[in-house]
Design an enzyme around this catalytic site. Structure first.
Site, PDB file in Angstrom:
ATOM      1  N   CYS A 191       0.831  -1.214   0.000  1.00 35.48           N
ATOM      2  CA  CYS A 191       0.000   0.000   0.000  1.00 35.48           C
ATOM      3  C   CYS A 191       0.866   1.265   0.000  1.00 35.48           C
ATOM      4  O   CYS A 191       1.620   1.505   0.944  1.00 35.48           O
ATOM      5  CB  CYS A 191      -0.901  -0.075   1.243  1.00 35.48           C
ATOM      6  SG  CYS A 191      -1.627   1.474   1.770  1.00 35.48           S
ATOM      7  N   CYS A 222       0.270   3.672   2.890  1.00 28.52           N
ATOM      8  CA  CYS A 222       0.820   3.082   4.125  1.00 28.52           C
ATOM      9  C   CYS A 222       2.308   3.390   4.233  1.00 28.52           C
ATOM     10  O   CYS A 222       2.818   3.701   5.311  1.00 28.52           O
ATOM     11  CB  CYS A 222       0.619   1.569   4.151  1.00 28.52           C
ATOM     12  SG  CYS A 222      -1.108   1.056   4.110  1.00 28.52           S
TER      13      CYS A 222
END
Length: 100
Positions: free
Chosen positions: A23, A26
């Site tokens: 991600c 993230c």
């Protein structure tokens, strides 16, 4: 799951970062959380939970993480705050300090 529950039941504030290695947002959040930890020190515990390795926890009725990153702030097992997406360092620090 039991050790996770023990951690969030702590009398200390615990910030949980539900993330995934693939991600992009993230990965953007990771250095922000390091700065938050550097700023607040021992007044906060930060735990990272990889959703791909902890699917049962992520999808449990208690947490229902639908997207990553998702941040949750706990104290004594009670969720005090929840936010999805990349959150600016100042906002995270302000939120944590409001519960200290």
């Amino acid at each position: 799951m039991e050790s996770f529950k023990a951690l969030i039941n702590s009398k200390d504030l615990v910030l949980v970062d539900f993330f995934a290695t693939w991600c992009g947002p993230c990965q953007m959040l990771a250095p922000i959380l390091k700065e938050v930890k550097d700023t607040l020190g021992d007044s906060i515990k930060i735990i990272k939970v990889d959703v791909d390795k902890n699917q049962a926890l992520m999808s449990s009725p208690e947490f229902q993480v639908k997207g990553v990153p998702t941040l949750m702030l706990f104290k004594q097992g009670k969720m005090l705050w929840r936010q999805s997406g990349v959150v600016p360092k100042e906002e995270i620090i302000r939120t944590i300090k409001s519960f200290q």
